[in-house]
Design an enzyme around this catalytic site. Structure first.
Site, short mmCIF file in Angstrom:
data_model
loop_
_atom_site.label_atom_id
_atom_site.label_comp_id
_atom_site.label_asym_id
_atom_site.label_seq_id
_atom_site.Cartn_x
_atom_site.Cartn_y
_atom_site.Cartn_z
N SER A 129 -46.22 -32.02 26.73
CA SER A 129 -46.25 -32.67 28.05
C SER A 129 -45.10 -32.25 28.95
CB SER A 129 -46.24 -34.19 27.87
OG SER A 129 -47.43 -34.63 27.26
N GLU A 156 0.79 -1.22 0.00
CA GLU A 156 0.00 0.00 0.00
C GLU A 156 0.83 1.28 0.00
OE1 GLU A 156 -3.46 0.50 -0.02
OE2 GLU A 156 -3.51 -1.61 -0.62
#
Length: 701
Positions: free
Chosen positions: A398, A132
């Site tokens: 249940s 860069e």
């Protein structure tokens, strides 16, 4: 005569210079003079062109400089005064830890903590500078030489491989300016770059850049990116991985290894070549890094721990308000149990999901105090972030019956009380058993063990629906429950977390245990912001009711619908639950150490293929709990798993304490402390608050 003489003097030479007299010599002199004049005339013309170009070039440069200065002044005037310039604080990070201090996840706008250059892998800054801004440590913030070099490099490769902006300029753009490609922004970017170079060191600028820049797939900063793509800290990144990260800066979204692993790796090799050209790495390092397989990252964050992280973020704001600085959140999650829970659920669904037509599941595990030790909100977080353990509300079937039976015991029934399993009609409702058969008279213990619907419906009406609802809320159910006869079959929707937390009151001997996840919150510097303080123990069931319910629920596992949940050497209690057409299936159960709930089903509420709570959910529960208890000494359930039929006390007073209850039992023994041993699971919980034993709780300690 004069006339003739003049004519002779003007006689021109012949073509071959053979004219007569003295005429040839004067003509030759004139030729030499004409050549000199031509050369002089020619040299003077070039000088005049040079002077012209130089002059007007200087004029153009002066005016160009004036115009450039004007542009700088004009656009610079739109910036705030220099004394108001500042680098904005990085978005705060939320670091979420397990009980042993290991990282669960980072959350916040960045998704990762900030690291100094000394803390991160040295390959990362090297790779970024190489590709860069190779002159980063020598320029003043803007780099005309670098701009020319980038142009030449791009022409050489035939594509854009380097940018002309310096890292300092990119930082200025990222922290203070828009990303618009305009002359105004570029001018302001250059000005701010000069200011940054004046205010900060090169290493500070590079660290700020690396901790803020976007690396694709939602990752801001090298720590977030490293964990996103490599599942490890930026401290541990290798050369090849650092090159991949640096390569992403060109086009983070397009080159993300979560989107295009091959493109990401090709770009990484360009970075490695740049590092080699600048003598940052040698031939061997480059060859080794280039030989690595392309990194293939999932399309989104993956792992069950991310459900926990999301839950933390949802609960954090009410505790401490807006997060304004980096903070560290310590949770109650045991990392070993969390891994085991995720593995057990994923393995079972992978093996049985297609055949059983079940796509999703959830699991939550809490200790006797309500601390959540493991939580899995779904099959695959990367595909669905919906938390089915906490947010979803489904019918428990249940699995709601223990509250019905506890209410029956509280109004005077005993485990040995008898009811008739036969067809009944309550108003216009006729409940049926799962097998659509009837067994006649049976005890409440047998009716619960075999999940008999008709008897559960009778008990609801005997205790009253309102009483059952109140008991469920007392134990920890927070959802609204419709007070009617059908609640015996679990028709009101609840979350798996609240259902599991309510069962904990049976496990710990009758005390409410509200599930909680966050143990403490502090700033990154160590300043405390929150500390969990469990409320004083609140008894919600009598010792006798709690012990009897444990004995009855243990029969569900030893001889009833929950046989698949048995763990060798351990007393296990629990209850299965299956809703109409197998749309939901659950098993919620406990040992002396942990209470765990498991749900399976489909998000679209479509039926599964004959899946009941005693099958796949109980199998998942057993697999997970067996791992969680591996290597531990078995402990009995509260009450010893026995059905208690107390003798009437001589003084006529009902036992109120455990000591009194033991004196009235046919036999004895309770077992189980109110908190699990510190070595449950693979993690080692940190003692952040005083642990209470069951006797401490009963005595008010």
């Amino acid at each position: 005569m004069a006339s003739k003489k003049n004519k002779r003097e003007r006689t021109e030479p012949s073509l071959f210079g053979l004219g007569g007299g003295g005429t040839a010599k004067p003509v030759k002199k004139r030729r030499k003079k004409s050549r000199k004049k031509a050369r002089a005339a020619s040299g003077g013309g070039l000088m005049r062109v040079f002077r012209f170009v130089f002059y007007w070039g200087c004029v153009a440069a002066v005016w160009g400089g004036i115009v450039a200065a004007g542009i700088v002044v004009f656009y610079g005037s739109k910036l705030p005064p220099v004394d108001e310039w500042a680098v904005p604080e990085r978005a705060p990070n939320v670091k979420i830890l397990a009980t042993d201090g290991s990282l669960i996840a980072n959350r916040g706008a960045t998704g990762g903590e900030a690291l100094s250059l000394d803390e991160m892998s040295p390959y990362i800054p090297m790779a970024v500078v190489a590709i860069e801004d190779r002159r980063f440590y020598s320029h003043i913030g803007v780099d005309p030489i670098g701009l020319v070099r980038a142009l030449i490099t791009n022409l050489r490769y035939g594509e854009v491989v380097q940018g002309g902006s310096t890292l300092t300029q990119q930082l200025a753009k990222n922290v203070a300016l828009s990303h618009a490609q305009t002359l105004e922004r570029k001018v302001q970017e250059a000005l701010m770059a000069l200011w940054l170079e004046h205010e900060y060191t090169k290493d500070q600028i590079l660290a700020m850049y690396l901790n803020r820049v976007y690396f694709g797939s939602g990752a801001y900063g090298v720590e977030a990116a490293s964990r996103r793509y490599f599942h490890k800290s930026a401290r541990e990144v290798t050369l090849g991985e650092a090159a991949l990260l640096a390569g992403l800066l060109k086009a983070p979204s397009r080159l993300s290894p979560a989107r295009d692993p091959e493109a990401a790796e090709a770009r990484a090799q360009v970075v490695l070549a740049a590092m080699h050209d600048q003598d940052m790495i040698d031939d061997s390092d480059m060859a080794t890094a280039m030989a690595r397989e392309p990194t293939r990252a999932p399309s989104y964050w993956t792992g069950p721990e991310n459900y926990v992280a999301d839950m933390v973020m949802q609960r954090l704001k009410p505790m401490i308000g807006e997060v304004a600085t980096d903070i560290v959140v310590t949770t109650t999650i045991d990392p070993g149990l969390e891994r085991d829970a995720g593995d057990s659920l994923a393995k079972a669904l992978a093996a049985n999901g297609e055949n059983d037509r079940v796509e999703q599941g959830a699991l939550v595990s809490v200790d006797a105090t309500g601390a959540i030790r493991a939580l899995v909100g779904g099959r695959d977080y990367s595909k669905s972030q919906f938390n089915r353990a906490v947010t979803a509300r489904r019918q428990p079937g249940s699995a709601f019956k223990p509250f019905v039976y506890a209410a029956a015991l509280e109004i005077g029934d005993r485990p040995g009380s008898v009811r008739n399993d036969a067809p009944i009609t309550i108003d216009d409702w006729t409940p049926e058993n799962y097998e659509k058969t009837y067994s006649g008279p049976m005890t409440l213990t047998n009716a619960l063990a075999h999940s008999v619907n008709t008897i559960a419906a009778q008990l609801v009406m005997e205790a009253s629906p309102g009483y059952v609802v109140n008991l469920a809320h007392r134990l920890g159910i927070t959802s609204d429950i419709t007070a009617n006869a059908s609640l015996a079959l679990g028709t009101s929707e609840v979350s798996l977390l609240e259902l599991t937390g309510a069962y904990t009151a049976f496990m710990n001997g009758g005390f409410k245990a509200t599930p909680y996840l966050i143990e403490s919150v502090r700033t990154a510097g160590g300043q405390p912001l929150y500390q969990a303080v469990p409320p004083a123990p609140q008894r919600v069931l009598s010792p006798q009711t709690a012990a009897n319910m444990n004995g009855m629920l243990m029969r569900v596992v030893t001889e009833g619908t929950g046989k698949a949940a048995q763990i060798s050497g351990w007393q296990v209690a629990g209850k299965t639950g299956t809703t109409q057409s197998s749309r939901d299936a659950l098993f919620v159960g406990f040992t002396a150490n942990l209470t765990t709930g498991v749900w399976v089903g489909n998000d679209d509420n479509s039926p599964m293929r004959r899946v009941t709570g005693g099958k796949l959910p109980a199998q998942i529960w057993q697999d997970y709990m067996a791992k969680a208890h591996r290597g531990l000494k078995p402990q009995p359930l509260y009450g010893g798993g026995r059905i208690i039929e107390p003798r009437a006390p001589a003084n006529g007073n009902e036992p109120k304490t455990l000591v009194e209850l033991l004196g009235s039992l046919d036999g004895g023994g309770t077992g189980a402390s109110a908190t699990p041993p510190a070595d449950v699971g693979n993690g080692s919980p940190q003692p952040q608050r005083k642990r209470r034993t069951l006797m401490d709780i009963l005595s008010g300690g």
